[in-house]
Design a protein around this motif. Sequence first.
Motif, short mmCIF file in Angstrom:
data_model
loop_
_atom_site.label_atom_id
_atom_site.label_comp_id
_atom_site.label_asym_id
_atom_site.label_seq_id
_atom_site.Cartn_x
_atom_site.Cartn_y
_atom_site.Cartn_z
N VAL A 46 -6.14 11.86 -5.55
CA VAL A 46 -6.03 10.43 -5.84
C VAL A 46 -4.86 10.23 -6.80
N LEU A 47 -3.93 9.37 -6.43
CA LEU A 47 -2.78 9.10 -7.30
C LEU A 47 -3.25 8.42 -8.58
N ILE A 48 -2.80 8.92 -9.69
CA ILE A 48 -3.21 8.39 -10.99
C ILE A 48 -2.01 7.78 -11.71
N PHE A 49 -2.11 6.49 -11.98
CA PHE A 49 -1.09 5.79 -12.76
C PHE A 49 -1.79 4.99 -13.85
N PRO A 50 -1.16 4.81 -14.99
CA PRO A 50 -1.78 4.01 -16.05
C PRO A 50 -2.10 2.60 -15.58
N ARG A 51 -3.29 2.12 -15.89
CA ARG A 51 -3.72 0.74 -15.62
C ARG A 51 -3.77 0.40 -14.13
N ILE A 52 -3.84 1.41 -13.28
CA ILE A 52 -4.00 1.17 -11.85
C ILE A 52 -5.33 1.79 -11.42
N PRO A 53 -6.28 0.99 -10.92
CA PRO A 53 -7.61 1.51 -10.57
C PRO A 53 -7.56 2.43 -9.36
N SER A 54 -8.50 3.36 -9.31
CA SER A 54 -8.57 4.31 -8.20
C SER A 54 -8.78 3.64 -6.86
N SER A 55 -9.43 2.48 -6.85
CA SER A 55 -9.71 1.80 -5.58
C SER A 55 -8.43 1.46 -4.82
N LEU A 56 -7.31 1.31 -5.52
CA LEU A 56 -6.06 0.99 -4.83
C LEU A 56 -5.55 2.16 -4.00
N SER A 57 -6.09 3.36 -4.22
CA SER A 57 -5.69 4.49 -3.40
C SER A 57 -6.18 4.34 -1.97
N LEU A 58 -7.12 3.44 -1.73
CA LEU A 58 -7.63 3.20 -0.39
C LEU A 58 -6.89 2.08 0.32
N GLY A 59 -5.97 1.43 -0.36
CA GLY A 59 -5.28 0.32 0.26
C GLY A 59 -3.84 0.21 -0.18
N TYR A 60 -3.63 -0.49 -1.26
CA TYR A 60 -2.28 -0.80 -1.71
C TYR A 60 -1.43 0.45 -1.94
N LEU A 61 -1.98 1.46 -2.61
CA LEU A 61 -1.25 2.71 -2.84
C LEU A 61 -1.65 3.78 -1.82
N GLY A 62 -2.34 3.36 -0.78
CA GLY A 62 -2.75 4.26 0.29
C GLY A 62 -2.16 3.82 1.62
N LEU A 63 -2.96 3.92 2.65
CA LEU A 63 -2.46 3.69 4.00
C LEU A 63 -1.93 2.27 4.21
N SER A 64 -2.56 1.28 3.61
CA SER A 64 -2.14 -0.11 3.83
C SER A 64 -0.74 -0.39 3.27
N GLY A 65 -0.54 -0.02 2.01
CA GLY A 65 0.76 -0.25 1.39
C GLY A 65 1.86 0.55 2.05
N LEU A 66 1.58 1.81 2.37
CA LEU A 66 2.57 2.65 3.03
C LEU A 66 2.93 2.09 4.41
N THR A 67 1.92 1.63 5.15
CA THR A 67 2.16 1.07 6.48
C THR A 67 3.00 -0.19 6.41
N ALA A 68 2.68 -1.06 5.47
CA ALA A 68 3.46 -2.29 5.31
C ALA A 68 4.91 -1.98 4.98
N TYR A 69 5.13 -1.04 4.06
CA TYR A 69 6.49 -0.70 3.65
C TYR A 69 7.29 -0.09 4.81
N VAL A 70 6.70 0.87 5.50
CA VAL A 70 7.40 1.50 6.62
C VAL A 70 7.69 0.49 7.72
N GLY A 71 6.73 -0.39 7.99
CA GLY A 71 6.90 -1.38 9.04
C GLY A 71 7.99 -2.39 8.76
N LEU A 72 8.27 -2.63 7.49
CA LEU A 72 9.33 -3.58 7.14
C LEU A 72 10.67 -2.90 6.87
N PHE A 73 10.63 -1.74 6.20
CA PHE A 73 11.87 -1.15 5.71
C PHE A 73 12.23 0.21 6.33
N GLY A 74 11.28 0.83 7.02
CA GLY A 74 11.55 2.15 7.57
C GLY A 74 11.73 2.19 9.07
#
Length: 377
Positions: A134-162
């Motif tokens: 699980v990616l650990i960053f200050p003030r970022i909750p672990s739950s974001l590893s399932l979405g924003y900092l996980g598959l959802s965020g990566l998919t959105a970024y690749v789909g727009l910029f990659g």
Amino acid sequence: MNANQIAVQKWTLVNYPEDHFVASRDAKYVSDETIELDNLQFDGTKESTSSTTFPPDHVVVQVEALSVDAFIRTMLDREAYHGSVKPGAILPAMGYGVVRAAGPDAKYKPGSRVTGILGATTVAILPNDQLNPVLIFPRIPSSLSLGYLGLSGLTAYVGLFGAPPKAPGRGDTVVVSAAAGAVGHIAAQMARLAGATRVVGIAGGPDKKAFLLETLGLDGAIDYKDETQSLEAQLDTQCPDGVDFFFDSVGGDTLETVLSRINQSARVVICGAISQYSSGNINKKNQVQGPSTYIKLAEKSASMTGFNVMHHPWAMAKAIPYLVWHYYRGNIHVPEHVEGDLKAFPSALESMFEGGTHCGRLLIDVDGSLGKARDRS
């Protein structure tokens, strides 16, 4: 129950759904097992694995939270791109949790927090190569590893910029389907941050339309469930100058309708086809509803690009610092809708395909640590 005991609760697949997934028909809740951590042995092989003996590279994960994702339905057919789940097996689900026991060859030790396809269960026992930290960053909750900092965020970024030949930018009218969903709401905000002249989201229902306009700050929103206006009429109103970039996670009629309105050199990005998931058609390739207006791509010198996020490692590497930066700056809203404990999992999955009212990431609070719905921004 003492600290070395873990109650195992899980949802298993009863039958391959013939069409739509129905929780009461297709899933079974099982809660008749307890794991004694002191009795586990990690000296077995794949062939000799039992309820207490596992290969030396396996770990025991106590699950904390699960994500409810559309792709899960695609794994419940006899043949599936993401891998098929057989009747009797645990329903698949992305999740994260804490390692409670580990074999001598496992790279994760007890106390480590890991994420992966843990399944709809309170305890997952997996080889360590199927897990990530699980990616650990200050003030970022672990739950974001399932979405924003996980598959959802990566998919959105690749789909727009990659994946596409050119990212959205100034002068572009961008349309995002399933824009209130786990990936779509991030993609729509990314398009706005990229400088697109107009960003329009498509979602179902007045609440989701309001979410797109008031919370995400999009320039326009379309309610495909609106009985007073057709999707075609709403697109003509919201995109009077046509569409330059379309991020599509729906397919079917939505893709067909937008394709007929694309501009010169438009980019169409195929992220998914959720309209084809629930019926099971996505795994019956001759039954997938494809666009009859595809000739517009030639007429407009436009492109249509499909992508698998895992095929773009360089873009994924760029995505994490981008996502972290914009989260800290408060530039991207990250709503999470939290359901109850594990018992809520199959009904939450079923509701997703019935146009549930949640916006953003849909989570299951397995161990009670998540709390209520919130906006992580």
